[in-house]
Design a protein around this motif. Structure first.
Motif, short mmCIF file in Angstrom:
data_model
loop_
_atom_site.label_atom_id
_atom_site.label_comp_id
_atom_site.label_asym_id
_atom_site.label_seq_id
_atom_site.Cartn_x
_atom_site.Cartn_y
_atom_site.Cartn_z
N GLY A 116 0.80 -1.22 0.00
CA GLY A 116 0.00 0.00 0.00
C GLY A 116 0.83 1.27 0.00
N ALA A 117 1.97 1.27 0.68
CA ALA A 117 2.81 2.48 0.75
C ALA A 117 3.31 2.88 -0.63
CB ALA A 117 3.99 2.25 1.70
N LYS A 119 1.80 2.14 -3.52
CA LYS A 119 0.63 2.60 -4.27
C LYS A 119 0.24 4.01 -3.86
CE LYS A 119 -1.22 -1.99 -5.17
NZ LYS A 119 -2.36 -2.91 -4.98
N ARG A 120 0.35 4.31 -2.57
CA ARG A 120 0.01 5.67 -2.10
C ARG A 120 1.03 6.69 -2.58
NH1 ARG A 120 -1.39 2.51 2.24
NH2 ARG A 120 0.55 2.91 3.36
N ARG A 121 2.30 6.31 -2.66
CA ARG A 121 3.35 7.22 -3.14
C ARG A 121 3.24 7.51 -4.63
NH1 ARG A 121 6.14 9.59 -6.12
NH2 ARG A 121 8.37 10.01 -6.01
#
Length: 145
Positions: free
Chosen positions: A101-102, A104-106
């Motif tokens: 997720g990190a 994808k969020r970046r």
């Protein structure tokens, strides 16, 4: 010269995949400086994600099945927009388990090539070919028919 970085988890084990990537990267040299960062597979997506995040530069495009779909022409237009703005572009291909997720969020953009699932090694070839196609479209070449 435009700068493109392809950050990928895992090595290309099959010679035919490596040869195809090398060929497209060679063709791309007339348009951009392309660097590939191969990262080792780890036990968890979070561990892989930490390595990926350290490699990202500029505008980050992560390949993800839930991402936005582009036609080849639309991808060419997006690359032209980013390159004309002087942006360095990082593409991310996760491991066979995906991306955390990190990452994808970046990412500035989640990009999907299809609803189908492809081996991550083959995805590197597909990405390189589509980058070459995009630059050829922008150059007005007949490569893209």
């Amino acid at each position: 010269m435009y700068k493109i970085k392809i950050v990928c988890v895992g090595k290309l084990k099959e010679k035919f995949y490596a040869d195809a990537v090398a060929e497209y990267c060679k063709r791309l040299t007339r348009f951009a400086e392309v660097k590939i960062a191969e990262l080792p597979e780890k036990r968890t997506l979070e561990e892989e994600g930490a390595l990926i995040l350290k490699e990202l530069r500029g505008y980050a495009i992560a390949l993800a099945v839930e991402g936005q779909k582009f036609s080849s022409e639309a991808l060419a237009a997006k690359l032209k927009q980013l390159c004309d703005a002087g942006k360095e572009i990082s593409f991310v291909i996760g491991s066979s388990c995906g991306l955390c997720g990190a990452v994808k969020r970046r990412a500035d953009l989640l990009l999907s090539f299809s609803d189908m699932t492809f081996p991550h090694q083959l995805m590197r070839v597909i990405l390189c070919e589509q980058l070459y196609r995009a630059f050829m479209i922008n150059a007005g070449s007949e490569y893209h028919k």
